[in-house]
Design a protein around this motif. Structure first.
Motif, PDB file in Angstrom:
ATOM      1  N   SER A 212       0.843  -1.197   0.000  1.00  0.00           N
ATOM      2  CA  SER A 212       0.000   0.000   0.000  1.00  0.00           C
ATOM      3  C   SER A 212       0.875   1.242   0.000  1.00  0.00           C
ATOM      4  CB  SER A 212      -0.918   0.024   1.220  1.00  0.00           C
ATOM      5  OG  SER A 212      -0.166   0.131   2.414  1.00  0.00           O
ATOM      6  N   ASN A 213       0.329   2.343  -0.473  1.00  0.00           N
ATOM      7  CA  ASN A 213       1.076   3.597  -0.481  1.00  0.00           C
ATOM      8  C   ASN A 213       1.537   3.985   0.922  1.00  0.00           C
ATOM      9  OD1 ASN A 213       0.569   3.672  -3.182  1.00  0.00           O
ATOM     10  ND2 ASN A 213      -0.565   5.600  -3.184  1.00  0.00           N
ATOM     11  N   SER A 214       0.741   3.661   1.917  1.00  0.00           N
ATOM     12  CA  SER A 214       1.093   4.035   3.290  1.00  0.00           C
ATOM     13  C   SER A 214       2.333   3.306   3.795  1.00  0.00           C
ATOM     14  CB  SER A 214      -0.083   3.757   4.237  1.00  0.00           C
ATOM     15  OG  SER A 214      -0.392   2.367   4.258  1.00  0.00           O
ATOM     16  N   GLY A 215       2.679   2.200   3.166  1.00  0.00           N
ATOM     17  CA  GLY A 215       3.864   1.448   3.566  1.00  0.00           C
ATOM     18  C   GLY A 215       5.118   1.845   2.819  1.00  0.00           C
ATOM     19  N   ASP A 217       7.688   5.183   1.193  1.00  0.00           N
ATOM     20  CA  ASP A 217       8.082   6.564   1.458  1.00  0.00           C
ATOM     21  C   ASP A 217       7.587   7.484   0.343  1.00  0.00           C
ATOM     22  OD1 ASP A 217       9.827   6.269  -0.709  1.00  0.00           O
ATOM     23  OD2 ASP A 217      11.604   5.980   0.533  1.00  0.00           O
ATOM     24  N   HIS A 220       8.081   6.422  -3.175  1.00  0.00           N
ATOM     25  CA  HIS A 220       7.304   5.224  -3.512  1.00  0.00           C
ATOM     26  C   HIS A 220       8.126   3.938  -3.406  1.00  0.00           C
ATOM     27  CE1 HIS A 220       3.157   4.503  -4.496  1.00  0.00           C
ATOM     28  NE2 HIS A 220       3.449   3.620  -5.415  1.00  0.00           N
ATOM     29  N   THR A 239       1.807   0.338  -7.310  1.00  0.00           N
ATOM     30  CA  THR A 239       0.574   0.225  -6.544  1.00  0.00           C
ATOM     31  C   THR A 239      -0.576   0.711  -7.426  1.00  0.00           C
ATOM     32  OG1 THR A 239       0.761   2.448  -5.595  1.00  0.00           O
ATOM     33  CG2 THR A 239       1.736   0.629  -4.332  1.00  0.00           C
TER      34      THR A 239
END
Length: 259
Positions: A212-215, A217, A220, A239
């Motif tokens: 996921s984007n949240s995982g 930096d 990317h 992603t």
């Protein structure tokens, strides 16, 4: 023959004999220096770029040459091409495919990427056009359709493998290259490299978990071990959400690309 004549002949013979080794000594080093050659092996991981026409290593940069001809079917090939296939189905983002007016044209691309990539504090912005190369020799593009233009305006023109050509016929991927992740490798496999030399992986980790984007930096990516780099390396991931492949610039110092 008198003594003086004999003496002159003796001196001449000494000069002639002594001159031969001197001449040979001067020639041999010159000849040897012009025939010295060296070569640097290409790291095995780059052999996965099966679509390259050549891959070489000068010790500083890996040079990858490609014709940018996707090895999968596409409606963007000429109808006379064996890889032409009409398409009218769904594509990335839930859109229905709508072909753009361009066609695939053979290119002559040369990508030079650092053989030992390193983080760069400058984090240069990615340009429009090629920012990396995939395993099948097709370039990666960034998350924009044009200067500060979101990609959503052209997603409908992505074929069933999520690529399309621009005005000069350069076929490319902005988002997950579906042919690679579903046919040639896996959703967690190595898919190519960006110009800074750091590798690109699919939208899953090797344990099957979704990236996921949240995982990631702001560039990317993140750092951990992969099957290709058991000691760990920074790497990018595709992603399904923007910025898809790369965020706020290159993580490392980019190399060059020329056509």
């Amino acid at each position: 023959m008198n003594f003086l004549t004999i003496f002159y002949i003796f001196i001449i013979l000494l000069i002639y004999v002594d001159s031969e080794p001197i001449t040979k000594t001067m020639i041999i080093p010159t000849t040897t220096s012009t025939t010295t050659t060296s070569s640097v092996a290409v790291p095995a991981v780059y052999a996965k770029i099966y679509g390259a026409t050549s891959i070489t290593n000068d010790g500083t940069f890996i040079t990858i040459k490609t014709k940018d001809l996707p090895d999968h079917k596409s409606p963007y090939y000429a109808t006379s091409n064996a890889l032409y296939e009409a398409y009218s189905g769904p594509t990335f983002g839930g859109y229905t495919f709508n072909k753009n007016p361009n066609s695939i044209i053979e290119q002559s691309g040369t990508f030079k990427i650092p053989v030992n990539p390193k983080v760069d504090a400058a984090h240069a912005a990615t340009p429009l056009g090629p920012i990396g190369i995939s395993l099948n020799g097709v370039p990666f593009f960034n998350q924009y359709a044009g200067p500060a233009q979101p990609l959503t305006g052209e997603m409908a023109s992505f074929d069933k493998y999520y690529g399309h050509p621009q005005q000069s016929g350069m076929y490319h991927y902005h988002v997950e290259p579906l042919y690679l992740t579903t046919v040639k490798t896996t959703k967690s496999g190595l898919l190519g490299f960006l110009l800074d030399g750091f590798p690109v992986y699919g939208p899953q980790e090797e344990d099957g978990s979704i990236v996921s984007n949240s995982g990631l930096d702001v560039y990317h990516g993140h750092t951990h071990k992969t099957i290709d780099y058991p000691s760990g390396i920074y790497h990018y991931h595709f992603t399904p959400e923007a910025p898809y492949l790369n965020g706020s610039g290159f993580y490392g110092t980019p190399g060059t690309v020329s056509q």
